[in-house]
Design a protein around this motif. Structure first.
Motif, PDB file in Angstrom:
ATOM      1  N   GLU A 145      -5.560  12.589  19.287  1.00 53.82           N
ATOM      2  CA  GLU A 145      -5.827  12.406  20.723  1.00 53.82           C
ATOM      3  C   GLU A 145      -7.148  13.042  21.134  1.00 53.82           C
ATOM      4  OE1 GLU A 145      -3.636  13.187  25.027  1.00 53.82           O
ATOM      5  OE2 GLU A 145      -2.940  14.264  23.253  1.00 53.82           O
ATOM      6  N   ARG A 146      -7.419  14.229  20.615  1.00 52.48           N
ATOM      7  CA  ARG A 146      -8.640  14.957  20.990  1.00 52.48           C
ATOM      8  C   ARG A 146      -9.895  14.177  20.583  1.00 52.48           C
ATOM      9  NH1 ARG A 146     -11.535  18.669  18.150  1.00 52.48           N
ATOM     10  NH2 ARG A 146      -9.944  18.697  16.527  1.00 52.48           N
ATOM     11  N   LYS A 147      -9.863  13.591  19.384  1.00 51.95           N
ATOM     12  CA  LYS A 147     -11.025  12.841  18.894  1.00 51.95           C
ATOM     13  C   LYS A 147     -11.007  11.381  19.323  1.00 51.95           C
ATOM     14  CE  LYS A 147     -11.721  15.675  14.794  1.00 51.95           C
ATOM     15  NZ  LYS A 147     -11.767  15.688  13.314  1.00 51.95           N
ATOM     16  N   GLY A 148      -9.864  10.924  19.833  1.00 52.15           N
ATOM     17  CA  GLY A 148      -9.756   9.528  20.251  1.00 52.15           C
ATOM     18  C   GLY A 148      -9.786   8.570  19.081  1.00 52.15           C
ATOM     19  N   THR A 149      -9.188   8.983  17.960  1.00 50.03           N
ATOM     20  CA  THR A 149      -9.222   8.134  16.768  1.00 50.03           C
ATOM     21  C   THR A 149      -7.835   7.629  16.407  1.00 50.03           C
ATOM     22  OG1 THR A 149      -8.973  10.051  15.318  1.00 50.03           O
ATOM     23  CG2 THR A 149     -11.207   9.325  15.767  1.00 50.03           C
ATOM     24  N   VAL A 150      -7.816   6.445  15.823  1.00 50.74           N
ATOM     25  CA  VAL A 150      -6.600   5.842  15.285  1.00 50.74           C
ATOM     26  C   VAL A 150      -6.955   5.380  13.879  1.00 50.74           C
ATOM     27  CG1 VAL A 150      -4.937   3.953  15.480  1.00 50.74           C
ATOM     28  CG2 VAL A 150      -5.802   5.061  17.547  1.00 50.74           C
ATOM     29  N   ILE A 151      -6.104   5.704  12.916  1.00 47.10           N
ATOM     30  CA  ILE A 151      -6.343   5.300  11.536  1.00 47.10           C
ATOM     31  C   ILE A 151      -5.118   4.552  11.039  1.00 47.10           C
ATOM     32  CG2 ILE A 151      -6.736   6.115   9.178  1.00 47.10           C
ATOM     33  CD1 ILE A 151      -8.073   8.604  10.443  1.00 47.10           C
ATOM     34  N   LEU A 152      -5.340   3.374  10.478  1.00 43.06           N
ATOM     35  CA  LEU A 152      -4.264   2.590   9.870  1.00 43.06           C
ATOM     36  C   LEU A 152      -4.403   2.717   8.359  1.00 43.06           C
ATOM     37  CD1 LEU A 152      -4.576  -0.728  11.919  1.00 43.06           C
ATOM     38  CD2 LEU A 152      -3.033   1.179  12.339  1.00 43.06           C
ATOM     39  N   VAL A 153      -3.308   3.065   7.685  1.00 39.47           N
ATOM     40  CA  VAL A 153      -3.302   3.151   6.228  1.00 39.47           C
ATOM     41  C   VAL A 153      -2.165   2.270   5.732  1.00 39.47           C
ATOM     42  CG1 VAL A 153      -3.074   4.687   4.238  1.00 39.47           C
ATOM     43  CG2 VAL A 153      -4.166   5.527   6.333  1.00 39.47           C
ATOM     44  N   LYS A 154      -2.467   1.414   4.748  1.00 38.09           N
ATOM     45  CA  LYS A 154      -1.421   0.561   4.196  1.00 38.09           C
ATOM     46  C   LYS A 154      -0.260   1.431   3.746  1.00 38.09           C
ATOM     47  CE  LYS A 154      -4.186  -3.251   2.351  1.00 38.09           C
ATOM     48  NZ  LYS A 154      -4.475  -4.009   1.118  1.00 38.09           N
ATOM     49  N   SER A 155       0.939   1.037   4.136  1.00 33.86           N
ATOM     50  CA  SER A 155       2.111   1.844   3.795  1.00 33.86           C
ATOM     51  C   SER A 155       2.300   1.956   2.288  1.00 33.86           C
ATOM     52  CB  SER A 155       3.374   1.304   4.469  1.00 33.86           C
ATOM     53  OG  SER A 155       3.639  -0.010   4.049  1.00 33.86           O
ATOM     54  N   GLU A 156       1.870   0.940   1.531  1.00 31.01           N
ATOM     55  CA  GLU A 156       2.005   1.012   0.069  1.00 31.01           C
ATOM     56  C   GLU A 156       1.171   2.163  -0.494  1.00 31.01           C
ATOM     57  OE1 GLU A 156      -1.026  -1.926  -2.109  1.00 31.01           O
ATOM     58  OE2 GLU A 156       0.221  -2.977  -0.651  1.00 31.01           O
ATOM     59  N   ILE A 157       0.037   2.454   0.140  1.00 29.22           N
ATOM     60  CA  ILE A 157      -0.810   3.568  -0.308  1.00 29.22           C
ATOM     61  C   ILE A 157      -0.107   4.890  -0.005  1.00 29.22           C
ATOM     62  CG2 ILE A 157      -3.026   4.736   0.033  1.00 29.22           C
ATOM     63  CD1 ILE A 157      -3.220   1.977  -1.379  1.00 29.22           C
ATOM     64  N   VAL A 158       0.469   5.011   1.172  1.00 29.63           N
ATOM     65  CA  VAL A 158       1.186   6.234   1.535  1.00 29.63           C
ATOM     66  C   VAL A 158       2.391   6.410   0.611  1.00 29.63           C
ATOM     67  CG1 VAL A 158       2.437   7.431   3.372  1.00 29.63           C
ATOM     68  CG2 VAL A 158       0.374   6.127   3.918  1.00 29.63           C
ATOM     69  N   ASN A 159       3.084   5.321   0.292  1.00 30.01           N
ATOM     70  CA  ASN A 159       4.227   5.399  -0.626  1.00 30.01           C
ATOM     71  C   ASN A 159       3.792   5.844  -2.015  1.00 30.01           C
ATOM     72  OD1 ASN A 159       6.159   4.657   1.254  1.00 30.01           O
ATOM     73  ND2 ASN A 159       5.972   2.487   0.785  1.00 30.01           N
ATOM     74  N   LYS A 160       2.666   5.332  -2.503  1.00 25.75           N
ATOM     75  CA  LYS A 160       2.157   5.751  -3.812  1.00 25.75           C
ATOM     76  C   LYS A 160       1.844   7.243  -3.810  1.00 25.75           C
ATOM     77  CE  LYS A 160       0.168   1.361  -5.335  1.00 25.75           C
ATOM     78  NZ  LYS A 160      -1.076   0.634  -5.641  1.00 25.75           N
TER      79      LYS A 160
END
Length: 92
Positions: free
Chosen positions: A42-57
């Protein structure tokens, strides 16, 4: 070393949907229905999308490594207990 690229701009619709530009989808291999983990600051005003398969790995890698560390800790603990018992027997 440059890992990122600007693919253009997008906007959020009334239902909270954001369109990922076609060039980004093609280059990054994003298919319809693909799941993402959403990170934000919120402070930086950023949103990051990461493929869930990468997070699962990453999670699988982390948990596999943690199992190895847990086993090492158990082995050390058991060895320490055995040594302590042997020391106690020698004292008696």
């Amino acid at each position: 070393m440059n890992h990122g690229k600007i693919f253009g701009t997008t906007s959020m619709g009334e239902r909270g949907q954001v369109v990922i530009p076609a060039e980004a989808r093609e280059e990054l291999g994003i298919k319809a229905g693909e799941k993402f983990v959403v990170f934000g600051d919120e402070r930086k005003g950023t949103v990051i999308l990461v493929k869930s398969e990468i997070v699962n790995k990453f999670a699988n890698f982390f948990f596999n490594k943690s199992k190895r560390f847990e086993k090492m800790a158990r082995d050390i603990f058991e060895k320490t207990e055995t040594e302590a018992e042997e020391d106690k027997e020698q004292e008696d």
